[in-house]
Design a protein around this motif. Structure first.
Motif, PDB file in Angstrom:
ATOM      1  N   PHE A   1      39.327  36.230  46.367  1.00  0.00           N
ATOM      2  CA  PHE A   1      38.831  37.218  45.244  1.00  0.00           C
ATOM      3  C   PHE A   1      38.162  38.670  46.152  1.00  0.00           C
ATOM      4  O   PHE A   1      38.533  39.604  45.644  1.00  0.00           O
ATOM      5  N   TYR A   2      37.418  37.985  47.086  1.00  0.00           N
ATOM      6  CA  TYR A   2      36.918  39.121  47.707  1.00  0.00           C
ATOM      7  C   TYR A   2      37.548  39.814  48.465  1.00  0.00           C
ATOM      8  O   TYR A   2      37.560  41.395  48.514  1.00  0.00           O
TER       9      TYR A   2
ATOM     10  N   LYS B   1      38.619  30.195  47.119  1.00  0.00           N
ATOM     11  CA  LYS B   1      38.881  31.226  46.000  1.00  0.00           C
ATOM     12  C   LYS B   1      38.038  32.449  45.945  1.00  0.00           C
ATOM     13  O   LYS B   1      38.606  33.747  45.510  1.00  0.00           O
ATOM     14  N   TYR B   2      36.908  32.441  46.182  1.00  0.00           N
ATOM     15  CA  TYR B   2      35.985  33.308  46.350  1.00  0.00           C
ATOM     16  C   TYR B   2      36.334  34.500  47.691  1.00  0.00           C
ATOM     17  O   TYR B   2      36.167  35.441  47.322  1.00  0.00           O
TER      18      TYR B   2
ATOM     19  N   ALA C   1      35.202  27.329  48.001  1.00  0.00           N
ATOM     20  CA  ALA C   1      34.642  28.741  48.202  1.00  0.00           C
ATOM     21  C   ALA C   1      35.943  29.629  48.539  1.00  0.00           C
ATOM     22  O   ALA C   1      35.808  30.857  48.603  1.00  0.00           O
TER      23      ALA C   1
ATOM     24  N   THR D   1      27.035  32.619  52.559  1.00  0.00           N
ATOM     25  CA  THR D   1      26.834  33.993  52.516  1.00  0.00           C
ATOM     26  C   THR D   1      26.881  35.081  53.477  1.00  0.00           C
ATOM     27  O   THR D   1      27.529  36.217  53.254  1.00  0.00           O
TER      28      THR D   1
END
Length: 208
Positions: free
Chosen positions: A49-50, A45-46, A43, A136
């Motif tokens: 990215f965010y 990498k997300y 997670a 999340t």
């Protein structure tokens, strides 16, 4: 001798140049994250990215708003000159509101990043608080802070007749408050702030 107009033009060039580089480099980083990042990053990498998406949005917003920030003691003032801008006074207020909201988002991103890094070394913490859909919540926190800061500015710190009078400094008749859109964020004890705000306004006068 370097003139003030030269420095204004120079700083604007730096601002737009920095925005261009930020968009370019973060776009390159997004491409690397999507296509070249190892699978074991999970997670994280997300999260990268965010953050890159936010940095691109913030750079573009900063270039559009062209904010000027002055502070002295408890007085804090943010304004933009819209005399030669495509956006008028009312539109300028919402741009500044978004700019201030993005500050709250950026601070929250620091917290989110450290929480995630802590979870990487503490498996018990990760399984208890960041397992599955709980992750999340971590990604929504900066958005909530952005909305919260924006709403505080919108409700509490929008310009009014009183702030217009305060900004219309009698000793400088050529200074026109309606060339600016500004927010004055002050200490709750107003009488302690007036002298500080006056010194901030003195700095603003020097700009124009």
């Amino acid at each position: 001798m370097l003139t003030f107009e030269f420095w204004k033009s120079f700083l604007r060039t730096i601002q737009w140049g920095g925005a261009f580089l930020a968009v370019l480099l973060n776009s390159l980083l997004i491409i690397l994250i999507v296509f070249r990042s190892p699978k074991h990053l999970g997670a994280y990498k997300y999260l990268m990215f965010y953050i890159s998406i936010f940095e691109i949005a913030y750079s573009i917003l900063d270039a559009i708003v062209e904010p000027n920030v002055f502070s002295h003691g408890p007085a804090f003032l943010v304004f933009r000159n819209f005399k030669h801008s495509y956006f008028g006074r009312n539109q300028g207020f919402y741009l500044i509101m978004m700019y201030c909201g993005s500050f709250g988002l950026s601070i929250a991103l620091f917290g989110v990043h450290f929480i995630y890094r802590y979870s990487a070394v503490d498996c018990v913490f990760r399984k208890k608080y960041l397992e599955g859909r709980k992750m999340t919540v971590l990604f929504w926190m900066p958005v909530v802070y952005c909305v919260w800061w924006s709403m505080v500015v919108w409700v509490m710190f929008r310009s009014s007749g009183e702030t217009d009078v305060l900004m219309s400094v009698p000793r400088n008749e050529q200074y026109v408050v309606y060339d600016l859109h500004f927010l004055i964020l002050c200490h709750l004890l107003w009488y302690q702030v007036l002298s500080e705000t006056d010194q901030v306004i003195g700095q603003v006068e020097n700009v124009f």
